[in-house]
Write a protein that holds these residues in place. Structure first.
Motif, PDB file in Angstrom:
ATOM      1  N   ARG A 165      -3.102   7.974 -22.898  1.00 41.91           N
ATOM      2  CA  ARG A 165      -2.450   7.133 -21.897  1.00 41.91           C
ATOM      3  C   ARG A 165      -3.112   5.760 -21.923  1.00 41.91           C
ATOM      4  NH1 ARG A 165      -1.853   9.891 -16.156  1.00 41.91           N
ATOM      5  NH2 ARG A 165      -0.608   7.970 -15.942  1.00 41.91           N
ATOM      6  N   ASP A 250      -0.689   7.979  -6.190  1.00 42.64           N
ATOM      7  CA  ASP A 250       0.351   8.455  -7.113  1.00 42.64           C
ATOM      8  C   ASP A 250       1.289   7.329  -7.522  1.00 42.64           C
ATOM      9  OD1 ASP A 250      -0.716  10.987  -6.956  1.00 42.64           O
ATOM     10  OD2 ASP A 250       0.635  11.639  -5.350  1.00 42.64           O
ATOM     11  N   GLU A 253      -0.192   5.418 -10.361  1.00 38.10           N
ATOM     12  CA  GLU A 253      -0.299   6.186 -11.598  1.00 38.10           C
ATOM     13  C   GLU A 253      -1.595   5.881 -12.364  1.00 38.10           C
ATOM     14  OE1 GLU A 253       3.179   5.420 -13.873  1.00 38.10           O
ATOM     15  OE2 GLU A 253       4.517   6.509 -12.518  1.00 38.10           O
ATOM     16  N   ARG A 260      -8.610   7.201 -10.553  1.00 35.03           N
ATOM     17  CA  ARG A 260      -7.931   7.712  -9.356  1.00 35.03           C
ATOM     18  C   ARG A 260      -8.909   7.812  -8.179  1.00 35.03           C
ATOM     19  NH1 ARG A 260      -3.445  10.883  -8.111  1.00 35.03           N
ATOM     20  NH2 ARG A 260      -3.717  12.355  -6.400  1.00 35.03           N
TER      21      ARG A 260
END
Length: 574
Positions: A165, A250, A253, A260
């Protein structure tokens, strides 16, 4: 627990069993508790100074002797005129923590917060150097933090087909998240306004009560019940804030768990900060300053008058709020936290005991029956301490015993956290770290807010500045050149303004007094009001600049890393 594993160093024991992240939490908590003693001792001396001068304050004496000073009613209906001497005890209690030493204690606490952070950085460098993690995640030499690389390696081990990612950024998404954060903060501030309305209505209800006890203590009871209600909203909004913060995470992302965790920490702590301190900010800086005057009061919904400050200041109201909220947070919340896990553990044990156990699996089953942990279990422990640290520093000028209360709480918190993690919960997945992460930036932000908050408390909430203006500009010592009396003699009468009762249309003449600096003819602000206003502003600017300079000097004077650690790594490189 288990296997008879013994080590000599507690930090090393936690690191080997729980990983570096948990070990650093206990290292930081132990160091913070130890340094709290340096803040608690001056707070005790300040409180003792107030006790020794409990009956000798000139301001308290004048309030206690003001039998002929008639004050204006505190509400519009069925509220009688009252004598200023009725609040004698309130004035004496105020002097316990609003006295001549408060300014020096506030400056000291600003210095303490800086020294604590600098000494922790030295302590952290020494600890992680012994773990050979000193340069493990050095952002100055790495474009990608080592924690991200370690997490990427774990993803590949667990799933060889894992797709990378890449870093992404969306200005539209960031704008949406920012607007949602501001909207949530507005909701939290709205809840603080609701608490203000409650106190206004509670004051009216208690004042109109048939009980003489309730009528005489209407203001104090409104403040106390308002603080309890504030704590209830904190308990409820904590759950809401967590869900909102997770939802916003969320939306952004984040790529990795570390990213996070940082995003969630900033958002959740921001929401919690406004939940805890919005009402305190109102009591400290707005209570009694936007309520208007007799004949022209500011009203809620055009009906209820806003609250007023006592003639000796609003700092006692702030003190009551802090004592109740901080006391409930550190007693009731901890009681619930440590009472519930054994019951959960027992219930889970009953559910699993019905199954058949294979030989040799008893220890595995006992471990499985422990309470489950999640990725934010350690986050909750850090958050609890950050809220406590905020109470200990930001409004400490109004509650000098806050560091002592925090110290006693932590002396119980450390063994209880130890017991909870070892005996009541499953073991957390060990994670490597060489610092407490984003929490260090949170501590630095709280340190800056502490300077601003304490400066505002002394300049606005406390009556320290009006007293000094009177003492050096309007007292008999200056106007009459007298040296045989206390220079604060006559301060109370000087700080009160006169209102003509016939302007209420009640059909009778007379006068009542209220706390303000206004002319008696047109009720405009007097010259002394502007003198006090200018002095408050000048003190605030001077205090914050001096305190911030002291913080910068302290940060420069105390190196972040000890020479022993630096020379050790220099020799290794050589």
């Amino acid at each position: 627990r288990g296997g008879g594993y013994l080590v000599s160093s507690p930090a090393l024991s936690f690191r080997n069993y729980f990983g570096e992240k948990v070990a650093l939490y206990f290292a930081w908590l132990g160091w913070y508790t130890y340094i709290l003693l340096l803040a608690a001792v001056p707070g005790i001396f300040l409180f003792l100074y107030g006790i020794f001068h409990f009956n000798s304050s000139q301001v308290s004496k004048e309030i206690c002797e003001a039998n002929t000073t008639i004050m204006c009613p505190l509400c519009d209906q069925k509220c009688p005129f009252w004598q200023l001497s009725d609040t004698c005890t309130y004035a004496k209690v105020t002097h316990l923590f609003d006295n001549e030493g408060t300014v020096f204690f506030a400056v000291y606490m600003a210095l303490w917060a800086t020294v604590f952070l600098e000494l922790w950085k030295r302590k952290r460098a020494k600890v992680v150097s012994g773990w050979e993690l000193y340069r493990w995640d050095d952002d100055e030499v790495r474009i990608i933090p080592a924690s991200d690389l370690e997490e990427l390696a774990l993803q590949l081990i667990n799933d060889p087909n894992y797709k990378l990612r890449k870093y992404q950024h969306s200005y539209a998404g960031s704008t949406a998240v920012l607007l949602l954060v501001l909207l949530m903060i507005a909701v939290l501030i709205g809840i603080a306004h609701a608490l203000v309305i409650y106190r206004v209505m509670a004051t009216v209800i208690f004042t109109k009560s048939d009980s003489e006890f309730l009528r005489e203590r209407a203001d104090t009871l409104a403040v106390v019940t308002g603080a309890v209600l504030h704590y209830v909203t904190i308990v409820i909004m904590t759950k809401v804030n967590r869900r909102v913060a997770l939802l916003l995470c969320d939306l952004e992302e984040p790529r990795t768990f570390c990213e996070r965790e940082k995003i969630f920490t900033v958002k959740f702590f921001t929401f919690q900060f406004f939940t805890y301190f919005s009402s305190l900010i109102y009591v400290a800086f707005f209570l009694g300053r936007i309520n208007g005057r007799p004949g022209n009061y500011v009203r809620v919904a055009g009906k209820w008058r806003l609250e007023e400050c006592h003639p000796s200041g609003c700092i006692t109201d702030l003190f009551i709020q802090m004592v109740i909220i901080m006391g409930l947070k550190q007693t009731l919340s901890n009681f619930v936290e440590y009472l519930s896990p054994p019951y959960n553990r027992t219930d889970q044990g009953h559910r699993l005991s019905a199954g058949e156990e294979e030989p040799g699996q008893e220890e595995w089953l006992r471990n499985y029956q422990l309470n489950d942990v999640n990725i934010f279990s350690l986050f909750d422990e850090f958050l609890e301490m950050m809220i406590q640290y905020s109470f200990t520093t930001i409004f400490v000028a109004a509650f000098p015993l806050a560091p002592l209360l925090a110290f006693f709480n932590n002396c119980i918190e450390i063994p209880l956290d130890n017991y909870k993690m070892v005996w009541l919960q499953r073991r957390m997945v060990p994670r490597r770290a060489n610092d407490i992460g984003i929490w260090l930036q949170v501590l630095e932000a709280i340190g800056i807010l502490a300077v601003i908050g304490n400066g505002l408390v002394i300049a606005i909430t406390s009556d320290f500045i009006p007293m000094q203006v009177y003492k050096y500009a309007y007292s008999p010592c200056v106007l009459q050149n007298r040296t045989d009396i206390d220079c604060l003699t006559g301060y109370i009468n000087n700080s009160l303004s006169v209102f003509h009762i016939n302007q209420w249309g009640m059909g009778f003449d007379g006068q009542c007094t209220y706390q303000d600096y206004r002319n008696s003819d047109d009720y405009s602000y007097s010259v002394q009001f502007w003198h006090v206003f200018a002095a408050r502003l000048a003190f605030l600017i001077l205090f914050e600049h001096v305190a911030l300079c002291i913080k910068l000097i302290a940060a420069w004077y105390v190196p972040d890393i000890s020479l022993t650690v630096k020379n050790k790594h220099l020799e290794e490189k050589y």
